[in-house]
Every structure is written in structure tokens, then in C-alpha cells.
Motif scaffolding. Structure first.
Motif, mmCIF file in Angstrom:
data_model
loop_
_atom_site.group_PDB
_atom_site.id
_atom_site.type_symbol
_atom_site.label_atom_id
_atom_site.label_comp_id
_atom_site.label_asym_id
_atom_site.label_seq_id
_atom_site.Cartn_x
_atom_site.Cartn_y
_atom_site.Cartn_z
ATOM 1 N N LYS A 4 0.934 -1.282 0.004
ATOM 2 C CA LYS A 4 0.006 -0.050 0.176
ATOM 3 C C LYS A 4 0.999 1.153 0.092
ATOM 4 C CE LYS A 4 -3.703 -0.171 2.641
ATOM 5 N NZ LYS A 4 -4.562 -0.280 3.869
ATOM 6 N N ALA A 5 0.377 2.152 -0.905
ATOM 7 C CA ALA A 5 1.091 3.379 -0.768
ATOM 8 C C ALA A 5 0.988 4.169 0.478
ATOM 9 C CB ALA A 5 0.764 4.262 -2.343
ATOM 10 N N PRO A 6 2.140 4.800 1.019
ATOM 11 C CA PRO A 6 2.041 5.458 2.279
ATOM 12 C C PRO A 6 1.520 6.833 1.924
ATOM 13 C CG PRO A 6 4.191 5.528 1.674
ATOM 14 C CD PRO A 6 3.496 4.723 0.679
ATOM 15 N N ILE A 7 0.837 7.352 2.969
ATOM 16 C CA ILE A 7 0.224 8.580 2.954
ATOM 17 C C ILE A 7 1.412 9.715 2.717
ATOM 18 C CG2 ILE A 7 -1.043 10.498 4.157
ATOM 19 C CD1 ILE A 7 -2.516 8.058 5.671
ATOM 20 N N SER A 8 1.143 10.490 1.661
ATOM 21 C CA SER A 8 2.108 11.682 1.587
ATOM 22 C C SER A 8 2.304 12.615 2.784
ATOM 23 C CB SER A 8 1.526 12.388 0.206
ATOM 24 O OG SER A 8 2.526 13.422 0.105
ATOM 25 N N HIS A 9 3.434 12.591 3.223
ATOM 26 C CA HIS A 9 3.746 13.679 4.306
ATOM 27 C C HIS A 9 3.702 14.984 3.688
ATOM 28 C CE1 HIS A 9 4.958 10.492 7.137
ATOM 29 N NE2 HIS A 9 5.802 10.064 6.059
ATOM 30 N N HIS A 10 4.004 15.154 2.525
ATOM 31 C CA HIS A 10 3.726 16.465 1.790
ATOM 32 C C HIS A 10 2.267 16.963 1.890
ATOM 33 C CE1 HIS A 10 5.407 20.168 -0.075
ATOM 34 N NE2 HIS A 10 4.737 20.036 -0.980
ATOM 35 N N LEU A 11 1.528 15.916 1.448
ATOM 36 C CA LEU A 11 0.084 16.492 1.276
ATOM 37 C C LEU A 11 -0.541 16.624 2.715
ATOM 38 C CD1 LEU A 11 -2.409 16.573 -0.354
ATOM 39 C CD2 LEU A 11 -3.018 14.004 0.065
ATOM 40 N N THR A 12 -0.076 15.867 3.702
ATOM 41 C CA THR A 12 -0.395 16.076 5.047
ATOM 42 C C THR A 12 0.105 17.611 5.491
ATOM 43 O OG1 THR A 12 -0.222 14.019 5.778
ATOM 44 C CG2 THR A 12 -0.162 15.554 7.596
ATOM 45 N N HIS A 13 1.231 17.995 5.027
ATOM 46 C CA HIS A 13 1.852 19.256 5.315
ATOM 47 C C HIS A 13 1.067 20.171 4.685
ATOM 48 C CE1 HIS A 13 4.776 22.718 6.104
ATOM 49 N NE2 HIS A 13 4.597 22.782 4.702
ATOM 50 N N ILE A 14 0.535 20.092 3.452
ATOM 51 C CA ILE A 14 -0.293 21.189 2.732
ATOM 52 C C ILE A 14 -1.583 21.334 3.606
ATOM 53 C CG2 ILE A 14 -1.689 21.468 0.779
ATOM 54 C CD1 ILE A 14 0.585 20.134 -0.913
ATOM 55 N N LYS A 15 -2.221 20.232 4.033
ATOM 56 C CA LYS A 15 -3.457 20.226 4.713
ATOM 57 C C LYS A 15 -3.254 21.132 5.894
ATOM 58 C CE LYS A 15 -5.773 16.299 2.660
ATOM 59 N NZ LYS A 15 -6.906 16.697 2.230
ATOM 60 N N TYR A 16 -2.197 21.006 6.759
ATOM 61 C CA TYR A 16 -2.028 21.736 7.803
ATOM 62 C C TYR A 16 -1.846 23.168 7.520
ATOM 63 C CZ TYR A 16 -2.212 17.585 10.943
ATOM 64 O OH TYR A 16 -2.496 16.386 11.316
ATOM 65 N N ARG A 17 -1.227 23.437 6.306
ATOM 66 C CA ARG A 17 -0.972 24.877 6.001
ATOM 67 C C ARG A 17 -2.326 25.414 5.678
ATOM 68 N NH1 ARG A 17 4.031 26.477 4.360
ATOM 69 N NH2 ARG A 17 3.239 28.592 4.152
ATOM 70 N N VAL A 18 -3.186 24.660 4.949
ATOM 71 C CA VAL A 18 -4.653 24.907 4.763
ATOM 72 C C VAL A 18 -5.418 25.391 5.926
ATOM 73 C CG1 VAL A 18 -6.821 24.343 3.626
ATOM 74 C CG2 VAL A 18 -4.582 23.950 2.553
ATOM 75 N N LEU A 19 -5.055 24.651 7.058
ATOM 76 C CA LEU A 19 -5.551 24.733 8.280
ATOM 77 C C LEU A 19 -5.541 25.900 9.010
ATOM 78 C CD1 LEU A 19 -7.483 23.429 10.638
ATOM 79 C CD2 LEU A 19 -5.482 22.219 11.368
ATOM 80 N N LYS A 20 -4.109 26.205 8.850
ATOM 81 C CA LYS A 20 -3.719 27.410 9.592
ATOM 82 C C LYS A 20 -4.469 28.677 8.856
ATOM 83 C CE LYS A 20 0.075 28.331 11.559
ATOM 84 N NZ LYS A 20 1.461 28.454 12.031
ATOM 85 N N SER A 21 -4.500 28.641 7.536
ATOM 86 C CA SER A 21 -4.908 29.668 6.950
ATOM 87 C C SER A 21 -6.630 29.846 7.117
ATOM 88 C CB SER A 21 -4.965 29.436 5.515
ATOM 89 O OG SER A 21 -3.439 29.450 4.965
#
Length: 345
Positions: A4-21
Motif C-alpha cells: 500500500k502506498a504510504p500517505i504523502s507527508h507533503h500532502l499532510t503538510h499542505i492540509k495543515y498549512r490550509v488549516l492554519k489559513s
């Protein structure tokens, strides 16, 4: 067995940046809504609820700076918006006669944007169910939802809130687009770059060779390629270890990058072999480039004098040759020069 492909850490980082915004935008938006309600002389509850919610958004915004709290903040934010704030604001406002319909769609959209794990999509789904339920509840209890503004003031109120929702969606879109563009650029750079030396890799070299060769066939513009390898490189690995050998390759890669113009392509061909693709360059000009590279590499040769390091160089200019013919010719010239150098030692 399928991995199984691992969850993209960069995508998670993007979502948290979106969360802060979003948290910062929610703080501003909720206070703006409270101010509008104050100007429109709404009931006190329509002012205090968004103000308190705005304060909560600011607290959550501060907590996202602490890594261990980020996931909890995100889940709380999603649950709060869709499952707590949405029904609370709906019941304390004129319902669908107010701007809550705009905000309901926005809150569900935010939940979908922030969700990562499968179970997290349940949160905005519950928000959709709540929203539909509230609409039906409103038809059964119309007495609870009074329009307490004149129609002209109501139109202005809805317009302002519609603009706020649109700006929020714009902030989300711009944040996502910026981060996905950065990720695309990052992945593209990785795909065309040699990991060790930071010059281009072989795949990108041949892509550029095909494009430049095609353009040259149409315009008769010259281009040249220089093939370089390190004589006695194996001795470096044998005598000093592979880490020092890697360092020599890295230093040569830096020299090649600095020796090239912006339109040129320095690439690692394989092992200790490199190729420089020089656009709009005739043979004599390519010889000058090769000479500068040799001079720049000389201090490294002196640093490992006991290995007798030197550069083997082959140069060829395109003269209606195919790419394979050019590679073969420059390779032959490289080895011819190496044999001549050994004979003279």
C-alpha cells in the motif's frame, strides 16, 4: 502481496498549512460577522456566538504551531464547525433566510478539504445530514425563524456575507494551488536531477538532446556535447573509501554547473561519466569550456595526487549526425584521448 502506498507527508503538510489559513480566516470572518450583526442591531446571541467562536479559532491557530497538537486541532476544528457551530448558528439566526445557507456549504467544503483518513469524511457527511435536517425542521417550525431585517437591509446583509464566503473559498483555493504547484515543481526537479551530484540525470539529458537535435535539424543551429569522466577514479574509492569518491563526484558536478550557461544541460551519464549539452555552440567554443573545466578540477587532482586523478574529455559538434552517432563518436574520442594520455605518462 501488494504494498500500500504510504500517505504523502507533503500532502499532510499542505492540509495543515490550509488549516492554519482557515483558522486565521475563520477568526477574521467570525468577528466580521459579529460586527455586521452589531451594525444591523441583531439579538445579542448573534453577536456573542461568532465572537466566542472567533476567539476559539485564534486559540486553535496558536496550537497548530505545536506539532503534537496539530491532528487534534484539525479534528476538533472539523467537528466544531460542522457538528456544533453549524446547528448552533442556524438555530440562533433566521435559518435559511439568513446567510447560514452560504456558510453551511462552506463548512462542509472545508471538512472535505481537511479530511485525510477515510473516517474523517464522516464529519462533513454528518454536516450535510444536519443541514438537510435543519431545512426540513425549518418548514415544520417556521415560527422560530423570523426575518428581522427590512428587505433592503437583508439584501445588503446577504451580499456582505456572500462576499465573505467567496473570499474564504478564494483563500482556500489560492493556498491549495500554491502548495500543489510547489509540490509539482519539487517532484519535477527530483525527477530530472541526479540525487548525488545535483546535475541533471540521464533521462532528462536525452529528452533535451531529442528536442535540441530536432530544432538543429530545422534551423541548422550548431550544438556540441562534451563527455567527461575521471581517470583513475576507482583508486579514490579503493584508497579513501566511497564517501570520498562521492565527494569528488559532487565537486565535479558543482564545477560543471558553474561552467554552464542557463540554456546548457550538465548531466550525469552514469558512474563517473558526465555529459554537457551545449546549445548554439561550435566545436572550438566547446573546447574552451572543456579547458575551463579541466583547470577548475585541477585543485581536486592535486588534493589526491597519489591517485593521479585527471579528466578524460571527448568533444563533438553535431554535423547532421543522429543522437546515437554523436554519443558513439564522443565516447570514442574520450577513450582515444584517455589512451593517448596513458601512453604519454
Amino acid at each position: 502481496m501488494t504494498l500500500k502506498a504510504p500517505i504523502s507527508h507533503h500532502l499532510t503538510h499542505i492540509k495543515y498549512r490550509v488549516l492554519k489559513s482557515l483558522l486565521l480566516t475563520a477568526f477574521i470572518t467570525m468577528n466580521a460577522a459579529a460586527f455586521i450583526n452589531l451594525l444591523n442591531k441583531r439579538p445579542l446571541v448573534n453577536i456573542t456566538v461568532p465572537v466566542l467562536a472567533g476567539i476559539l479559532m485564534l486559540i486553535l491557530y496558536k496550537l497548530t504551531s505545536i506539532i503534537i497538537y496539530r491532528r487534534k486541532v484539525k479534528l476538533f476544528f472539523m467537528v466544531f464547525l460542522t457538528n456544533i457551530y453549524l446547528p448552533l448558528a442556524w438555530f440562533t439566526s433566521p435559518g435559511s433566510f439568513s446567510a447560514m445557507s452560504f456558510y453551511s456549504v462552506l463548512l462542509v467544503f472545508i471538512g472535505l478539504i481537511l479530511a485525510e483518513q477515510h473516517y474523517e469524511y464522516v464529519i462533513p457527511l454528518i454536516g450535510v445530514i444536519e443541514m438537510v435536517s435543519l431545512l426540513y425542521y425549518e418548514t415544520l417550525h417556521p415560527e422560530q425563524y423570523n426575518i428581522y431585517l427590512p428587505m433592503t437591509d437583508r439584501a445588503l446583509d446577504l451580499s456582505i456575507n456572500f462576499i465573505i464566503v467567496t473570499v474564504t473559498l478564494l483563500v482556500i483555493s489560492l493556498t491549495l494551488n500554491r502548495h500543489f504547484d510547489n509540490e509539482h515543481q519539487r517532484l519535477f526537479k527530483i525527477s530530472i536531477t541526479d540525487q548525488l551530484t545535483k546535475v541533471y540525470n540521464r533521462r532528462y539529458l536525452f529528452q533535451q538532446l531529442e528536442e535540441i537535435h530536432y530544432m538543429a535539424s530545422k534551423t541548422d543551429l550548431p550544438f556540441s556535447i562534451i563527455m567527461i569522466d575521471i581517470n583513475h577514479f576507482k583508486l579514490i574509492n579503493d584508497m579513501y573509501g566511497h564517501s570520498i569518491g562521492d565527494e569528488v563526484l559532487i565537486q565535479l558536478g558543482n564545477i560543471l554547473i558553474k561552467s554552464c550557461r542557463r540554456q546548457d544541460v550538465p548531466a550525469r551519464f552514469g558512474g563517473d561519466e558526465f555529459i554537457l549539452l551545449l546549445q548554439d555552440t561550435v566545436y572550438t567554443e566547446a573546447c574552451n569550456v572543456a579547458e575551463r573545466i579541466s583547470e577548475s578540477f585541477q585543485p581536486i587532482c592535486e588534493q589526491y595526487a597519489d591517485t593521479h586523478l585527471s579528466l578524460g574529455i571527448g568533444i563533438v559538434e553535431n554535423h547532421h549526425m543522429s543522437i546515437n552517432e554523436m554519443i558513439q563518436k564522443v565516447d570514442d574520442q574520450l577513450y582515444k584521448n584517455k589512451h593517448e594520455m596513458k601512453a604519454s605518462e
